[in-house]
Design a protein around this motif. Sequence first.
Motif, PDB file in Angstrom:
ATOM      1  N   ARG A   1     -14.896   1.787   5.215  1.00 57.24           N
ATOM      2  CA  ARG A   1     -14.843   1.890   6.678  1.00 57.24           C
ATOM      3  C   ARG A   1     -15.104   3.297   7.185  1.00 57.24           C
ATOM      4  NH1 ARG A   1      -9.111  -0.975   8.060  1.00 57.24           N
ATOM      5  NH2 ARG A   1      -9.812  -3.130   8.096  1.00 57.24           N
TER       6      ARG A   1
ATOM      7  N   LYS B   1      -5.228  -9.617   4.981  1.00 58.27           N
ATOM      8  CA  LYS B   1      -6.071  -9.786   6.173  1.00 58.27           C
ATOM      9  C   LYS B   1      -7.520 -10.094   5.832  1.00 58.27           C
ATOM     10  CE  LYS B   1      -4.003  -6.884   9.707  1.00 58.27           C
ATOM     11  NZ  LYS B   1      -4.254  -5.560  10.326  1.00 58.27           N
TER      12      LYS B   1
ATOM     13  N   ARG C   1      -9.696  -8.310   4.395  1.00 60.16           N
ATOM     14  CA  ARG C   1     -10.411  -7.162   4.952  1.00 60.16           C
ATOM     15  C   ARG C   1     -11.811  -6.956   4.393  1.00 60.16           C
ATOM     16  NH1 ARG C   1      -5.060  -5.443   4.532  1.00 60.16           N
ATOM     17  NH2 ARG C   1      -4.223  -4.579   6.455  1.00 60.16           N
TER      18      ARG C   1
ATOM     19  N   HIS D   1      -4.416  -7.473  22.803  1.00 63.62           N
ATOM     20  CA  HIS D   1      -4.523  -6.168  22.133  1.00 63.62           C
ATOM     21  C   HIS D   1      -3.127  -5.584  22.012  1.00 63.62           C
ATOM     22  CE1 HIS D   1      -6.376  -2.315  20.983  1.00 63.62           C
ATOM     23  NE2 HIS D   1      -5.441  -1.748  21.729  1.00 63.62           N
TER      24      HIS D   1
ATOM     25  N   THR E   1      -0.757  -2.467  21.382  1.00 67.54           N
ATOM     26  CA  THR E   1      -0.767  -1.008  21.396  1.00 67.54           C
ATOM     27  C   THR E   1       0.672  -0.532  21.533  1.00 67.54           C
ATOM     28  OG1 THR E   1      -1.843   0.923  22.397  1.00 67.54           O
ATOM     29  CG2 THR E   1      -1.226  -0.875  23.920  1.00 67.54           C
TER      30      THR E   1
ATOM     31  N   SER F   1      -2.922   5.919  29.841  1.00 70.96           N
ATOM     32  CA  SER F   1      -4.332   6.247  29.614  1.00 70.96           C
ATOM     33  C   SER F   1      -5.202   4.983  29.626  1.00 70.96           C
ATOM     34  CB  SER F   1      -4.436   6.988  28.275  1.00 70.96           C
ATOM     35  OG  SER F   1      -5.753   7.093  27.877  1.00 70.96           O
TER      36      SER F   1
ATOM     37  N   ARG G   1     -13.229   4.308  16.196  1.00 71.61           N
ATOM     38  CA  ARG G   1     -13.898   3.194  15.506  1.00 71.61           C
ATOM     39  C   ARG G   1     -15.176   2.770  16.233  1.00 71.61           C
ATOM     40  NH1 ARG G   1      -9.762   0.940  11.594  1.00 71.61           N
ATOM     41  NH2 ARG G   1      -7.766   1.614  12.455  1.00 71.61           N
TER      42      ARG G   1
HETATM   43  C1  HQG Z   1      -5.508   2.910  21.679  1.00 70.02           C
HETATM   44  C2  HQG Z   1      -6.172  -2.667  11.885  1.00 70.02           C
HETATM   45  C3  HQG Z   1      -5.413   5.732  25.002  1.00 70.02           C
HETATM   46  C4  HQG Z   1      -5.416   1.517  21.132  1.00 70.02           C
HETATM   47  C5  HQG Z   1      -5.704  -3.550  13.023  1.00 70.02           C
HETATM   48  C6  HQG Z   1      -4.974   1.784  19.711  1.00 70.02           C
HETATM   49  C7  HQG Z   1      -6.957  -3.808  13.831  1.00 70.02           C
HETATM   50  C8  HQG Z   1      -6.225   3.983  23.789  1.00 70.02           C
HETATM   51  C9  HQG Z   1      -5.591   3.129  19.385  1.00 70.02           C
HETATM   52  C10 HQG Z   1      -7.801  -2.588  13.546  1.00 70.02           C
HETATM   53  C11 HQG Z   1      -7.245   3.760  24.740  1.00 70.02           C
HETATM   54  C12 HQG Z   1      -6.813   3.017  18.498  1.00 70.02           C
HETATM   55  C13 HQG Z   1      -7.900  -1.697  14.745  1.00 70.02           C
HETATM   56  C14 HQG Z   1      -7.288   4.610  25.869  1.00 70.02           C
HETATM   57  C15 HQG Z   1      -7.451   2.294  23.203  1.00 70.02           C
HETATM   58  N1  HQG Z   1      -6.360   5.593  25.957  1.00 70.02           N
HETATM   59  N2  HQG Z   1      -5.315   4.961  23.923  1.00 70.02           N
HETATM   60  N3  HQG Z   1      -8.211   4.495  26.825  1.00 70.02           N
HETATM   61  N4  HQG Z   1      -7.988   2.714  24.351  1.00 70.02           N
HETATM   62  N5  HQG Z   1      -6.378   3.041  22.852  1.00 70.02           N
HETATM   63  O1  HQG Z   1      -6.454   1.971  14.863  1.00 70.02           O
HETATM   64  O2  HQG Z   1      -6.857  -1.717  17.631  1.00 70.02           O
HETATM   65  O3  HQG Z   1      -4.938  -3.341   9.076  1.00 70.02           O
HETATM   66  O4  HQG Z   1      -8.589   2.550  16.125  1.00 70.02           O
HETATM   67  O5  HQG Z   1      -4.494   0.743  21.857  1.00 70.02           O
HETATM   68  O6  HQG Z   1      -5.111  -4.733  12.556  1.00 70.02           O
HETATM   69  O7  HQG Z   1      -4.940  -0.275  16.696  1.00 70.02           O
HETATM   70  O8  HQG Z   1      -6.659  -1.566   9.197  1.00 70.02           O
HETATM   71  O9  HQG Z   1      -7.367   0.506  16.716  1.00 70.02           O
HETATM   72  O10 HQG Z   1      -3.580   1.873  19.605  1.00 70.02           O
HETATM   73  O11 HQG Z   1      -7.631  -4.964  13.506  1.00 70.02           O
HETATM   74  O12 HQG Z   1      -7.287  -3.911   8.598  1.00 70.02           O
HETATM   75  O13 HQG Z   1      -6.022   3.686  20.619  1.00 70.02           O
HETATM   76  O14 HQG Z   1      -7.167  -1.895  12.475  1.00 70.02           O
HETATM   77  O15 HQG Z   1      -6.682  -3.404  10.845  1.00 70.02           O
HETATM   78  O16 HQG Z   1      -6.344   2.720  17.200  1.00 70.02           O
HETATM   79  O17 HQG Z   1      -6.608  -1.294  15.168  1.00 70.02           O
HETATM   80  P1  HQG Z   1      -7.225   1.979  16.123  1.00 70.02           P
HETATM   81  P2  HQG Z   1      -6.357  -0.725  16.633  1.00 70.02           P
HETATM   82  P3  HQG Z   1      -6.382  -3.041   9.362  1.00 70.02           P
END
Ligand code: HQG
Length: 184
Positions: A19, A65, A67, A103, A105, A112, A123
Motif C-alpha cells: 500500500r 479483512k 486485505r 465513515h 472517524t 475540520s 491515501r
Molecule cells: C480523517 C483501514 C480532518 C478521516 C480502515 C480519517 C479503512 C479528516 C483520517 C482504511 C478529513 C484518515 C482507511 C478532513 C477525513 N479533516 N480529518 N477534512 N477528512 N479525515 O487511515 O478511513 O485495517 O487514511 O476521518 O478499515 O480511517 O488498514 O482513513 O480518520 O478501510 O485494512 O482522516 O484503512 O483498513 O485516515 O481508514 P485513514 P480511514 P485497514
Amino acid sequence: MKTDQTLISTSKFLSLILRHQPEAIGMTLDAEGWLDINALIAAANERGTRLTLEVLHEVVATNDKKRFALSDDGLRIRASQGHSVAGVDLKLEEQNPPESLYHGTVAAFVESIRASGLKKRSRNHVHLSADEATATKVGSRRGKPVILRIDAGAMHQDRHQFYLSANGVWLVDAVPTNYLTFPR
Ligand code: HQG
C-alpha cells in the motif's frame, strides 16, 4: 513456525509494502498495484524480513479483512484498498452505491470535516463502510468512534463516482460536506 503473531506481522509487512512503501524492499508496484510474488519473497528475505510462499498464502486466505488479493494466475499479489502509493489505479468498475454509506472517524477531526468534507489525506481514496458496525471498527482505531452517514444515493445522482474494492470497502474521491450527516 506459523503462529498468529507471524500471520499478523506478515499482514502488517504486506500492508506496508503493497500500500505504502514498496521501495522499502527495493520494489515498485505495477500500474494496477500488483507485485510478482516470487520477487516480493526474494526481496523481503534479502532485506531481513522472513517470508515464505506458504505464510503469504495463509495470510491472503485467513486475513480478517481480506486485505490482499492474488491475480488469476496466482503469480501476483496486491492490496485490495488502502493505498497511498501515487499512480496506482486498481481499475475497478464504477458501481451504484447503496443509499447510505458510513465513515468512522473521531471527534478531533469532526470540525475540520464539517468545514471541508471528507478528504483522502494520505491515501488514494476516501474509504467508506457499507454498515455502521464496520465504520465503528474503523473509527475505533483512533479512539472513541464518531460515525458519519453519507448520502451516497444523492452523491451518485450528482455524478460522483463510486468504486467497491474486492474486500467490500467503498472508495470515492471526496465527500463534500453537504452529503454528510453528523451525529447530534
Ligand atoms: C480523517 C483501514 C480532518 C478521516 C480502515 C480519517 C479503512 C479528516 C483520517 C482504511 C478529513 C484518515 C482507511 C478532513 C477525513 N479533516 N480529518 N477534512 N477528512 N479525515 O487511515 O478511513 O485495517 O487514511 O476521518 O478499515 O480511517 O488498514 O482513513 O480518520 O478501510 O485494512 O482522516 O484503512 O483498513 O485516515 O481508514 P485513514 P480511514 P485497514
